[in-house]
Design a protein around this motif. Sequence first.
Motif, PDB file in Angstrom:
ATOM      1  N   LEU A 175       0.855  -1.183   0.000  1.00 11.43           N
ATOM      2  CA  LEU A 175       0.000   0.000   0.000  1.00 11.43           C
ATOM      3  C   LEU A 175       0.894   1.238   0.000  1.00 11.43           C
ATOM      4  CD1 LEU A 175      -2.798   1.321   0.278  1.00 11.43           C
ATOM      5  CD2 LEU A 175      -2.500   1.152   2.749  1.00 11.43           C
ATOM      6  N   TYR A 176       0.636   2.144  -0.929  1.00 16.04           N
ATOM      7  CA  TYR A 176       1.409   3.375  -1.042  1.00 16.04           C
ATOM      8  C   TYR A 176       0.465   4.568  -0.996  1.00 16.04           C
ATOM      9  CZ  TYR A 176       5.071   0.283  -2.769  1.00 16.04           C
ATOM     10  OH  TYR A 176       5.980  -0.714  -2.888  1.00 16.04           O
ATOM     11  N   GLN A 177       0.847   5.602  -0.280  1.00 16.39           N
ATOM     12  CA  GLN A 177       0.136   6.869  -0.305  1.00 16.39           C
ATOM     13  C   GLN A 177       0.823   7.716  -1.366  1.00 16.39           C
ATOM     14  OE1 GLN A 177      -2.667   7.602   1.396  1.00 16.39           O
ATOM     15  NE2 GLN A 177      -2.554   5.500   2.146  1.00 16.39           N
ATOM     16  N   VAL A 178       0.108   8.011  -2.438  1.00 19.79           N
ATOM     17  CA  VAL A 178       0.692   8.686  -3.596  1.00 19.79           C
ATOM     18  C   VAL A 178       0.075  10.070  -3.754  1.00 19.79           C
ATOM     19  CG1 VAL A 178       1.093   8.538  -6.083  1.00 19.79           C
ATOM     20  CG2 VAL A 178       1.037   6.442  -4.705  1.00 19.79           C
ATOM     21  N   THR A 179       0.916  11.076  -3.921  1.00 18.20           N
ATOM     22  CA  THR A 179       0.463  12.440  -4.158  1.00 18.20           C
ATOM     23  C   THR A 179       0.276  12.636  -5.653  1.00 18.20           C
ATOM     24  OG1 THR A 179       1.613  13.258  -2.200  1.00 18.20           O
ATOM     25  CG2 THR A 179       1.051  14.886  -3.882  1.00 18.20           C
ATOM     26  N   ILE A 180      -0.901  13.170  -6.020  1.00 19.40           N
ATOM     27  CA  ILE A 180      -1.257  13.349  -7.426  1.00 19.40           C
ATOM     28  C   ILE A 180      -1.956  14.706  -7.567  1.00 19.40           C
ATOM     29  CG2 ILE A 180      -2.565  12.393  -9.373  1.00 19.40           C
ATOM     30  CD1 ILE A 180      -2.517   9.694  -7.835  1.00 19.40           C
ATOM     31  N   PRO A 181      -1.628  15.481  -8.613  1.00 21.47           N
ATOM     32  CA  PRO A 181      -2.371  16.722  -8.842  1.00 21.47           C
ATOM     33  C   PRO A 181      -3.840  16.412  -9.117  1.00 21.47           C
ATOM     34  CG  PRO A 181      -0.416  16.627 -10.241  1.00 21.47           C
ATOM     35  CD  PRO A 181      -0.563  15.291  -9.607  1.00 21.47           C
ATOM     36  N   GLU A 182      -4.742  17.277  -8.637  1.00 23.64           N
ATOM     37  CA  GLU A 182      -6.168  17.029  -8.815  1.00 23.64           C
ATOM     38  C   GLU A 182      -6.545  16.935 -10.288  1.00 23.64           C
ATOM     39  OE1 GLU A 182      -8.244  20.201  -6.864  1.00 23.64           O
ATOM     40  OE2 GLU A 182      -7.425  21.725  -8.176  1.00 23.64           O
ATOM     41  N   THR A 183      -5.760  17.549 -11.167  1.00 19.54           N
ATOM     42  CA  THR A 183      -6.019  17.477 -12.600  1.00 19.54           C
ATOM     43  C   THR A 183      -5.729  16.081 -13.151  1.00 19.54           C
ATOM     44  OG1 THR A 183      -3.788  18.314 -13.002  1.00 19.54           O
ATOM     45  CG2 THR A 183      -5.578  19.929 -13.011  1.00 19.54           C
ATOM     46  N   GLY A 184      -5.022  15.239 -12.400  1.00 23.28           N
ATOM     47  CA  GLY A 184      -4.689  13.891 -12.838  1.00 23.28           C
ATOM     48  C   GLY A 184      -5.525  12.805 -12.189  1.00 23.28           C
ATOM     49  N   ILE A 185      -6.624  13.216 -11.535  1.00 23.63           N
ATOM     50  CA  ILE A 185      -7.485  12.242 -10.841  1.00 23.63           C
ATOM     51  C   ILE A 185      -8.879  12.295 -11.463  1.00 23.63           C
ATOM     52  CG2 ILE A 185      -8.511  11.587  -8.639  1.00 23.63           C
ATOM     53  CD1 ILE A 185      -6.136  12.979  -7.271  1.00 23.63           C
ATOM     54  N   PRO A 186      -9.348  11.166 -12.007  1.00 22.81           N
ATOM     55  CA  PRO A 186     -10.697  11.170 -12.585  1.00 22.81           C
ATOM     56  C   PRO A 186     -11.768  11.303 -11.507  1.00 22.81           C
ATOM     57  CG  PRO A 186      -9.749   8.965 -12.681  1.00 22.81           C
ATOM     58  CD  PRO A 186      -8.690   9.875 -12.142  1.00 22.81           C
ATOM     59  N   GLU A 187     -12.903  11.887 -11.872  1.00 24.08           N
ATOM     60  CA  GLU A 187     -14.008  12.031 -10.922  1.00 24.08           C
ATOM     61  C   GLU A 187     -14.546  10.671 -10.518  1.00 24.08           C
ATOM     62  OE1 GLU A 187     -17.265  14.758 -11.315  1.00 24.08           O
ATOM     63  OE2 GLU A 187     -16.040  16.031 -12.600  1.00 24.08           O
ATOM     64  N   GLY A 188     -15.006  10.575  -9.278  1.00 16.70           N
ATOM     65  CA  GLY A 188     -15.646   9.361  -8.799  1.00 16.70           C
ATOM     66  C   GLY A 188     -14.705   8.216  -8.496  1.00 16.70           C
ATOM     67  N   LEU A 189     -13.422   8.495  -8.347  1.00 18.09           N
ATOM     68  CA  LEU A 189     -12.454   7.441  -8.039  1.00 18.09           C
ATOM     69  C   LEU A 189     -12.742   6.883  -6.648  1.00 18.09           C
ATOM     70  CD1 LEU A 189     -10.016   6.276  -9.577  1.00 18.09           C
ATOM     71  CD2 LEU A 189      -8.574   7.764  -8.205  1.00 18.09           C
ATOM     72  N   MET A 190     -13.059   5.595  -6.576  1.00 20.99           N
ATOM     73  CA  MET A 190     -13.485   4.969  -5.326  1.00 20.99           C
ATOM     74  C   MET A 190     -12.582   3.778  -4.987  1.00 20.99           C
ATOM     75  SD  MET A 190     -16.144   6.739  -4.462  1.00 20.99           S
ATOM     76  CE  MET A 190     -16.856   5.727  -3.194  1.00 20.99           C
ATOM     77  N   PRO A 191     -12.499   3.422  -3.704  1.00 22.71           N
ATOM     78  CA  PRO A 191     -11.742   2.226  -3.313  1.00 22.71           C
ATOM     79  C   PRO A 191     -12.228   0.999  -4.080  1.00 22.71           C
ATOM     80  CG  PRO A 191     -12.290   3.505  -1.387  1.00 22.71           C
ATOM     81  CD  PRO A 191     -13.029   4.133  -2.539  1.00 22.71           C
ATOM     82  N   GLY A 192     -11.269   0.184  -4.495  1.00 19.83           N
ATOM     83  CA  GLY A 192     -11.563  -1.028  -5.250  1.00 19.83           C
ATOM     84  C   GLY A 192     -11.463  -0.846  -6.755  1.00 19.83           C
TER      85      GLY A 192
END
Length: 109
Positions: free
Chosen positions: A56-73
């Motif tokens: 398990l890694y905690q990864v920092t990502i710019p909000e522009t690189g995260i799709p909407e609705g990204l959920m666990p699993g």
Amino acid sequence: MPSFKIDVSTAVVFVATAPAPKLANKQTGERAVDRETGAGLSTVGLLISDEGEGNLYQVTIPETGIPEGLMPGTPVRVIGLKARDWENEFNGQKRHGISFRAVAVTAGV
């Protein structure tokens, strides 16, 4: 400090924890921003499994690189994952570790 590319091209990657805003100052609630683009930063927990080992890694990502609705699993692909070692001193105690940063995550395997 130098950073190192991490090859996850053969890994299976799942979201473990939903994106959460990364704070630059916990006392004031000031959000951390990317120095180059000014985009807000978020932290996403990713389960990365490769060659029979999962971490398990905690990864920092710019909000522009995260799709909407990204959920666990959710299975994802990680783009531009890098590791960087860090060290600081707080209240007279030295701390050190490794931070992880990615350009983006995309839905799908």
